[in-house]
Design a protein around this motif. Sequence first.
Motif, PDB file in Angstrom:
ATOM      1  N   GLU A 163       3.403  -2.502  -3.030  1.00  0.00           N
ATOM      2  CA  GLU A 163       3.290  -1.248  -3.764  1.00  0.00           C
ATOM      3  C   GLU A 163       2.325  -1.343  -4.948  1.00  0.00           C
ATOM      4  O   GLU A 163       1.544  -0.428  -5.193  1.00  0.00           O
ATOM      5  CB  GLU A 163       4.683  -0.828  -4.249  1.00  0.00           C
ATOM      6  CG  GLU A 163       4.736   0.563  -4.821  1.00  0.00           C
ATOM      7  CD  GLU A 163       6.158   0.986  -5.138  1.00  0.00           C
ATOM      8  OE1 GLU A 163       6.380   1.417  -6.285  1.00  0.00           O
ATOM      9  OE2 GLU A 163       7.029   0.887  -4.247  1.00  0.00           O
ATOM     10  N   ALA A 164       2.364  -2.449  -5.661  1.00  0.00           N
ATOM     11  CA  ALA A 164       1.498  -2.620  -6.840  1.00  0.00           C
ATOM     12  C   ALA A 164       0.018  -2.539  -6.461  1.00  0.00           C
ATOM     13  O   ALA A 164      -0.782  -1.946  -7.182  1.00  0.00           O
ATOM     14  CB  ALA A 164       1.796  -3.936  -7.531  1.00  0.00           C
ATOM     15  N   PHE A 165      -0.346  -3.123  -5.322  1.00  0.00           N
ATOM     16  CA  PHE A 165      -1.731  -3.092  -4.875  1.00  0.00           C
ATOM     17  C   PHE A 165      -2.202  -1.653  -4.681  1.00  0.00           C
ATOM     18  O   PHE A 165      -3.272  -1.270  -5.157  1.00  0.00           O
ATOM     19  CB  PHE A 165      -1.895  -3.873  -3.570  1.00  0.00           C
ATOM     20  CG  PHE A 165      -3.244  -3.710  -2.933  1.00  0.00           C
ATOM     21  CD1 PHE A 165      -4.328  -4.437  -3.393  1.00  0.00           C
ATOM     22  CD2 PHE A 165      -3.432  -2.818  -1.886  1.00  0.00           C
ATOM     23  CE1 PHE A 165      -5.587  -4.277  -2.817  1.00  0.00           C
ATOM     24  CE2 PHE A 165      -4.674  -2.648  -1.299  1.00  0.00           C
ATOM     25  CZ  PHE A 165      -5.760  -3.385  -1.772  1.00  0.00           C
ATOM     26  N   TYR A 166      -1.419  -0.861  -3.976  1.00  0.00           N
ATOM     27  CA  TYR A 166      -1.828   0.504  -3.668  1.00  0.00           C
ATOM     28  C   TYR A 166      -1.809   1.404  -4.904  1.00  0.00           C
ATOM     29  O   TYR A 166      -2.655   2.281  -5.052  1.00  0.00           O
ATOM     30  CB  TYR A 166      -0.974   1.075  -2.537  1.00  0.00           C
ATOM     31  CG  TYR A 166      -1.295   0.394  -1.229  1.00  0.00           C
ATOM     32  CD1 TYR A 166      -2.480   0.661  -0.560  1.00  0.00           C
ATOM     33  CD2 TYR A 166      -0.425  -0.542  -0.676  1.00  0.00           C
ATOM     34  CE1 TYR A 166      -2.795   0.018   0.622  1.00  0.00           C
ATOM     35  CE2 TYR A 166      -0.730  -1.186   0.512  1.00  0.00           C
ATOM     36  CZ  TYR A 166      -1.923  -0.900   1.151  1.00  0.00           C
ATOM     37  OH  TYR A 166      -2.244  -1.537   2.320  1.00  0.00           O
ATOM     38  N   LYS A 167      -0.891   1.180  -5.796  1.00  0.00           N
ATOM     39  CA  LYS A 167      -0.871   1.958  -7.041  1.00  0.00           C
ATOM     40  C   LYS A 167      -2.088   1.611  -7.904  1.00  0.00           C
ATOM     41  O   LYS A 167      -2.682   2.487  -8.527  1.00  0.00           O
ATOM     42  CB  LYS A 167       0.426   1.719  -7.806  1.00  0.00           C
ATOM     43  CG  LYS A 167       1.608   2.419  -7.174  1.00  0.00           C
ATOM     44  CD  LYS A 167       2.861   2.262  -7.998  1.00  0.00           C
ATOM     45  CE  LYS A 167       3.991   3.085  -7.379  1.00  0.00           C
ATOM     46  NZ  LYS A 167       5.211   3.015  -8.182  1.00  0.00           N
ATOM     47  N   THR A 168      -2.445   0.351  -7.908  1.00  0.00           N
ATOM     48  CA  THR A 168      -3.646  -0.064  -8.639  1.00  0.00           C
ATOM     49  C   THR A 168      -4.888   0.514  -7.991  1.00  0.00           C
ATOM     50  O   THR A 168      -5.820   0.943  -8.681  1.00  0.00           O
ATOM     51  CB  THR A 168      -3.732  -1.603  -8.695  1.00  0.00           C
ATOM     52  OG1 THR A 168      -2.554  -2.099  -9.334  1.00  0.00           O
ATOM     53  CG2 THR A 168      -4.964  -2.072  -9.451  1.00  0.00           C
ATOM     54  N   LYS A 169      -4.914   0.548  -6.675  1.00  0.00           N
ATOM     55  CA  LYS A 169      -6.041   1.141  -5.950  1.00  0.00           C
ATOM     56  C   LYS A 169      -6.192   2.605  -6.338  1.00  0.00           C
ATOM     57  O   LYS A 169      -7.303   3.084  -6.612  1.00  0.00           O
ATOM     58  CB  LYS A 169      -5.821   1.007  -4.437  1.00  0.00           C
ATOM     59  CG  LYS A 169      -6.903   1.558  -3.557  1.00  0.00           C
ATOM     60  CD  LYS A 169      -8.162   0.768  -3.589  1.00  0.00           C
ATOM     61  CE  LYS A 169      -8.029  -0.535  -2.874  1.00  0.00           C
ATOM     62  NZ  LYS A 169      -9.310  -1.271  -2.804  1.00  0.00           N
ATOM     63  N   LEU A 170      -5.086   3.330  -6.407  1.00  0.00           N
ATOM     64  CA  LEU A 170      -5.131   4.741  -6.791  1.00  0.00           C
ATOM     65  C   LEU A 170      -5.590   4.923  -8.238  1.00  0.00           C
ATOM     66  O   LEU A 170      -6.390   5.816  -8.530  1.00  0.00           O
ATOM     67  CB  LEU A 170      -3.768   5.401  -6.576  1.00  0.00           C
ATOM     68  CG  LEU A 170      -3.378   5.617  -5.121  1.00  0.00           C
ATOM     69  CD1 LEU A 170      -1.913   6.006  -5.004  1.00  0.00           C
ATOM     70  CD2 LEU A 170      -4.276   6.672  -4.482  1.00  0.00           C
ATOM     71  N   ALA A 171      -5.106   4.075  -9.128  1.00  0.00           N
ATOM     72  CA  ALA A 171      -5.513   4.174 -10.532  1.00  0.00           C
ATOM     73  C   ALA A 171      -7.011   3.900 -10.687  1.00  0.00           C
ATOM     74  O   ALA A 171      -7.708   4.593 -11.438  1.00  0.00           O
ATOM     75  CB  ALA A 171      -4.703   3.201 -11.392  1.00  0.00           C
ATOM     76  N   THR A 172      -7.514   2.913  -9.955  1.00  0.00           N
ATOM     77  CA  THR A 172      -8.939   2.603 -10.010  1.00  0.00           C
ATOM     78  C   THR A 172      -9.759   3.748  -9.434  1.00  0.00           C
ATOM     79  O   THR A 172     -10.804   4.121  -9.976  1.00  0.00           O
ATOM     80  CB  THR A 172      -9.231   1.292  -9.242  1.00  0.00           C
ATOM     81  OG1 THR A 172      -8.390   0.266  -9.756  1.00  0.00           O
ATOM     82  CG2 THR A 172     -10.680   0.877  -9.384  1.00  0.00           C
TER      83      THR A 172
END
Length: 183
Positions: free
Chosen positions: A140-149
């Motif tokens: 989940e952290a990876f995809y949330k970071t992807k969205l934030a970026t």
Amino acid sequence: YGGHGYIEEWGMSQFTRDARIAMIYEGANGVQALDLVGRKLAQDGGKHVMAFFELVKTFLKENEGNEALKADFLDPLKAASKDLQASAMFFMQNGMKNPNAALAGSYDFMHLFGHVCLGLMWARMAKAAHAALDAGTSDEAFYKTKLATGRFYMKRRLPATALHLARIQSGADTVMALEAEAF
């Protein structure tokens, strides 16, 4: 590195030089920009650039009901795509009768086009990230970071298309204002 600066010991100076030279590894950016506007844009009657416009338009249409993407990804991509289309139209209307207008705006067009390409890629990545999160991914952290970026790019970098369009539409007069002897 603080006050230490870029020293040879750490190799950072080489990274700095490499980042600068990367712009000319495959030819000078200006030359690439002139080729893009002077030859590639109108190639085959403009069908290639029109195909790209259609690619963006199709993605936007296919995802228009996706509320998770709308404000952060689709709306900025749509605005940027309109800037790109307006710049291409400017070249079509002005480039043949005043080649300097096309030449003066070519570098901005290349960057504008690049921003729209990256905006499309970020929108696609956001769609995939939302799908992974909805499916219950274990990362989940990876995809949330992807969205934030992606949101950062769409809000802070993609709006540069308006600047590039304004510079393109300003024409060649200010670029060509000085006589050659002034240099």
